[in-house]
Scaffold this active site. Structure first.
Site, PDB file in Angstrom:
ATOM      1  N   ASP A   1       0.819  -1.211   0.000  1.00 35.80           N
ATOM      2  CA  ASP A   1       0.000   0.000   0.000  1.00 35.80           C
ATOM      3  C   ASP A   1       0.852   1.259   0.000  1.00 35.80           C
ATOM      4  O   ASP A   1       0.298   2.366   0.002  1.00 35.80           O
ATOM      5  CB  ASP A   1      -0.939  -0.002   1.214  1.00 35.80           C
ATOM      6  CG  ASP A   1      -2.293   0.597   0.895  1.00 35.80           C
ATOM      7  OD1 ASP A   1      -2.745   0.449  -0.266  1.00 35.80           O
ATOM      8  OD2 ASP A   1      -2.898   1.221   1.786  1.00 35.80           O
TER       9      ASP A   1
ATOM     10  N   ASP B   1     -10.701  -4.466  12.085  1.00 33.83           N
ATOM     11  CA  ASP B   1     -10.917  -5.870  12.417  1.00 33.83           C
ATOM     12  C   ASP B   1     -12.118  -6.053  13.343  1.00 33.83           C
ATOM     13  O   ASP B   1     -12.922  -6.978  13.145  1.00 33.83           O
ATOM     14  CB  ASP B   1      -9.648  -6.465  13.046  1.00 33.83           C
ATOM     15  CG  ASP B   1      -9.045  -5.552  14.103  1.00 33.83           C
ATOM     16  OD1 ASP B   1      -9.640  -4.508  14.419  1.00 33.83           O
ATOM     17  OD2 ASP B   1      -7.962  -5.887  14.623  1.00 33.83           O
TER      18      ASP B   1
END
Length: 896
Positions: free
Chosen positions: A212, A595
């Site tokens: 990324d 998450d």
């Protein structure tokens, strides 16, 4: 020209590693396999229960051995190992007793105020009530802890028999990385190598590395890793070594010749170690080269400019390193796929950090390989066990559990932590106590790494539930009664879920079906309108078609070039516009701790999750070794929880009509409100110092009756902790480190997270988090353990520590001057102050250390704040009346 790998079948299997190493067992397997096709119809007709694994079929004539093999193949792939009743029942009794004692304790505290220190008493009672609520939120989700055990031999016998094509499901593995200067490429390379050498059919494993940061250093180091894998993977599989990350394998201080029978092993190991040292030199050379970026930017080997020179403005990049034509190891065997992915980034687009990168990987993997299951690991979490994927498949491919399991979560284990774990990096209490408790309810939370997902769950599909699964929660049944007519919402839920079971293709819910079509009997009713599909998944027909393939895989006639073109399309930065990505599909946006949100949304739809703790840890990672980095890591987690608390997905009010169980909801509420505990905690830690400075106390003179409740209160706290340690196997030192860091984090990172979260919600001021530097202990074991790097997070706990030290000196001085009778009350005040100092011991060690001590600026700020607080308190002194103040200032009459 980049090509997509072709699927092949690798028939070579080593059943010895699954425990099937006896000659008798192999003969039975072979005999059963030969007779299976001829006799199965007869066996099924004669014993109808055989398909379900039931019935009494032992020793029935000539088919006795066949029936035994049928039983062996159809037995469950895992089992629940309950905690011994004598431990668990006593634990529950103590919890109830502690709850009762708490009620009596607060009855005494509320009805016995301290008149001469009313403010201190009121603050202490409010703090104690909040601590009690926090304890309830943390304790009751641990009401039914369980352990699980897997059977790899049964998995092999059912899906991976020797001499036959493997029936194990394909798995796509995601590795995420951002900054190669903070996440060393050598660590990432070891993670990738451990994945490529995993014990699983090579045609069913694909590794996707998300860069990324679009760093050329990551790309080049991955290219070197692919070349080294051609030698490393066959070495690992030939000699069955563990772990299969070379850095950590060669670091082991064990007898590496144990259980090795190959005469050439020593020679090959030495040669491989030399190869790895040369590989490390090449990687380190790339890192050294990357330290200084050329003015014109990086250029590739062919002279063209690196497309990712601007990490915020670059096209999507995909490179298939292994798994295609020519991707063979030194023994001529196929290697798993290895794909480099860097999604497109453009100014003006919201990219959603890690969650956005993971969603890009979902789409690109669905187009190129479409594994039925996904497993994600951080770049520093390598496969410590080559059987990790098989462990997960024991749950995912189980006929009973697999259809309703959204993910299998493995515990996080770490290397490079000192023996005493000063800063609770291992987080043992959470992983070995809290997560086991959640596994007995609806399943553990998703913790961001070491997790194997059902791809269908990430697409927002509902699980396949049985009627028993759709029954109301036991708490609801006990409150509402079991004979009442079932609600309309329950019946609608049941009908939808049961119809989901009958369908071979996944569905979302009733609203997703085209309006005007009733029922599911008509084949056309299973087709959704293209408009709805595009709104949900985006404008990619190939990706949309892959979502209906529940067993994964891609059509064999697909053109690789068209797949690659489509893969570039699905990682474009505008692909998610006006879709449900990040809202209902994939990793959920809205928090830096994506998450927690992602797992919560799955549980709210009715999915369950599984906690898998095999004897050998499946994954190991690197943890921040010094306190400053550790606090920054905790700050990010706490900030994410605060963001969820103020979002529409807050578990306190979100989706009460769904299938989230009550205690699971309580656990999620505890996960998002725990940073708020920092406010009462820091107040409670300052109270002892105030009591010592003012010679007041938060508790009135204690009677025998009150003393009994205080003793019972402390006894119940210790009993609960001891019994938790007993059934979980956690050591007393790990428990103490967890308690210690609870105070350290609560007075620093959690406090900052609350204020930063409020700034973001109320003022729209966003705070960027930094990637935590991974431990790289090249200067010696734990050389950075007591390095205190400058961070504002260190100021509040150091201030609390200084205030308590000053308070202790003042209290003892007052007692010395006041005589013998003042020592008794002093001990109670000193007890609480010492409690605070013991929990802040790492700061005290930094202050008193001869080297690597706390930065001077932290000490200066702390002393300054403590001094201002003390002077203001003396100036205001709320416990002295106006008359007393006048006398103290010498205001008297004319006779003065």
């Amino acid at each position: 020209m980049i090509s997509v790998p072709v699927r092949i079948v690798d028939p070579s299997k080593d059943l010895n590693s699954y425990g099937l190493n006896s000659v008798d067992w192999k003969e039975r397997v072979e005999s059963w396999r030969v007779k299976q096709d001829k006799n199965m119809m007869q066996v099924t007709n004669k014993y109808p229960d055989a398909r379900g694994g039931g019935g009494d079929m032992e020793g029935t004539g000539s088919n006795g051995e066949d029936m035994q093999m049928v039983d062996d193949a159809r037995l469950p792939l895992s089992r629940i190992v309950p905690i011994p009743a004598n431990q668990l029942n006593l634990y529950r009794i103590v919890i109830i007793l502690r709850l009762i004692i708490l009620c009596f304790f607060f009855q005494y505290r509320v009805t016995h105020p301290v008149r001469d220190a009313y403010g201190l008493w009121l603050v202490s009672v409010i703090c104690e009530i909040w601590f009690a609520l926090s304890w309830l939120l943390d304790q009751f989700p641990k009401w039914y802890p369980i352990n699980r055990e897997t059977y790899l031999d049964r998995l092999a016998l059912r899906y991976d028999r020797e001499g036959e094509p493997s029936q194990l499901c394909p798995i796509d593995i995601f590795v995420s990385t951002v900054d190669p200067l903070k996440e060393p490429p050598l660590i990432t390379a070891n993670t990738v190598l451990s994945i490529l050498a995993v014990d699983y059919p090579v045609d069913k494993v694909s590794c996707y590395v998300s860069d990324d940061g679009s760093a050329m250093l990551t790309f080049e180091s991955l290219s070197e890793t692919a070349e080294f894998a051609r030698k490393w993977v066959p070495f690992c599989k030939k000699h069955n070594i563990e772990p299969r990350a070379p850095e950590f394998y060669f670091q082991q201080k064990i007898d590496y010749l144990k259980d090795k029978i190959q005469p050439s092993f020593v020679k090959e190991r030495r040669a491989m170690k030399r190869e790895y040292e040369e590989f490390k030199i090449r990687i380190n050379a790339l890192v050294a080269k990357a330290q200084k970026v050329p003015e014109e930017g990086w250029t590739m080997a062919d002279g063209t400019a690196w497309p990712g020179n601007n990490p915020r403005d670059h096209p999507g990049m995909i490179q298939v390193f292994l798994g295609h034509s020519g991707g063979l190891d030194t023994d001529g065997n196929e290697l798993p796929r290895l794909v480099y992915v860097s999604r497109e980034k453009r100014p003006g687009f919201q990219h959603h950090k890690k969650a956005g990168a993971m969603n890009a990987l979902i789409r690109v993997s669905a187009v190129l390989t479409n594994g039925a299951y996904l497993l994600n690991v951080d770049c520093d979490h390598y496969f410590n066990s080559s059987k990790a994927l098989r462990e997960a498949m024991c749950f995912m491919m189980d006929p009973a559990l697999g259809r309703k399991t959204c993910y299998v979560q493995f515990p996080q284990r770490f290397d490079g932590i000192d023996l005493h774990d000063r800063y609770a990096n291992r987080n043992i209490v959470f992983f070995d106590i809290n997560m086991k408790g959640l596994d007995g309810i609806q399943g553990p939370m998703y913790v961001g790494t070491g997790c194997c997902f059902n791809r269908q769950a990430l697409y927002g599909y509902d699980p396949v539930l049985t009627e028993a699964d759709l029954e109301p929660n036991i708490v609801v049944k006990s409150c509402c009664g079991g004979r009442k007519k079932k609600s309309k919402s329950y019946m609608d839920n049941k009908n939808r879920m049961m119809k989901r079971t009958e369908s071979s293709a996944p569905i979302f819910n009733m609203d997703d079906i085209e309006e005007g079509i009733e029922g599911y009997e008509d084949e056309r009713s299973m087709l959704m309108s293209q408009k709805r599909l595009e709104k949900r998944f985006g404008q990619s027909p190939i990706f949309t078609a892959s979502t209906f393939m529940t067993q994964g895989g891609i059509p064999p006639s697909t053109n690789p070039a068209s797949l690659l073109k489509e893969a570039i399309h699905v990682i474009s930065c505008g692909y998610e516009d006006k879709t449900e990505w990040g809202k209902e599909i994939g990793w959920i946006y809205g928090s830096v701790t994506e998450d927690i949100l992602t797992g919560f949304k799955m549980h709210a739809r009715g999915w369950i999750s599984i906690y898998c703790m095999p004897p050998r840890p499946c994954f190991k990672g690197s943890a921040p070794i010094n306190l400053s980095d550790r606090l920054n890591q905790v700050l990010r987690w706490a900030l994410g929880s605060v963001e969820i608390l103020f979002s529409r997905h807050c578990p306190i009010w979100y989706n009460y009509g769904g299938r989230l169980k009550l205690l699971e909801r309580v656990a999620y509420i505890n996960t998002i409100v725990y940073p708020i505990t920092s406010l009462p905690l820091i107040a409670y830690c300052v109270l002892p110092a105030i009591c010592l400075l003012t010679n007041k106390f938060i508790i009135p003179e204690i009677s025998n009756y009150a003393g009994m409740f205080f003793i019972l209160m402390f006894a119940s706290i210790f009993a609960t902790g001891i019994l938790e340690l007993r059934w979980s196997g956690v050591g007393i030192e790990d428990w103490w480190r967890n308690e210690q860091f609870w105070v350290i984090g609560g007075t620093s990172a959690h406090l900052f997270a609350v204020f930063q979260g409020l700034l973001k919600v109320l003022a729209g001021i966003d705070t960027n988090f930094t990637v935590t530097s991974k431990a790289n202990d090249e200067d010696g074991d734990f050389a950075e353990l007591y390095v205190f790097k400058w961070t504002s997070l260190l100021i509040p706990p150091t201030t609390v520590l200084v205030i308590n030290l000053v308070g202790m000196v003042a209290g003892i001085s007052y007692a010395i001057n006041s005589g013998y009778q003042s020592w008794g009350p002093l001990f109670g005040k000193l007890f609480f102050s010492i409690w605070v100092i013991l929990h802040l011991y790492p700061f005290l060690k930094g202050l008193m250390g001869k080297q690597n001590r706390t930065p001077t600026i932290v000490i200066v700020w702390s002393i300054l704040l403590a001094s201002i607080f003390s002077l203001l308190w003396v100036k205001i002194d709320p416990f002295i009346s106006d008359t007393q103040k006048a006398v103290a200032m010498g205001q008297c009459g004319v006779n003065c």
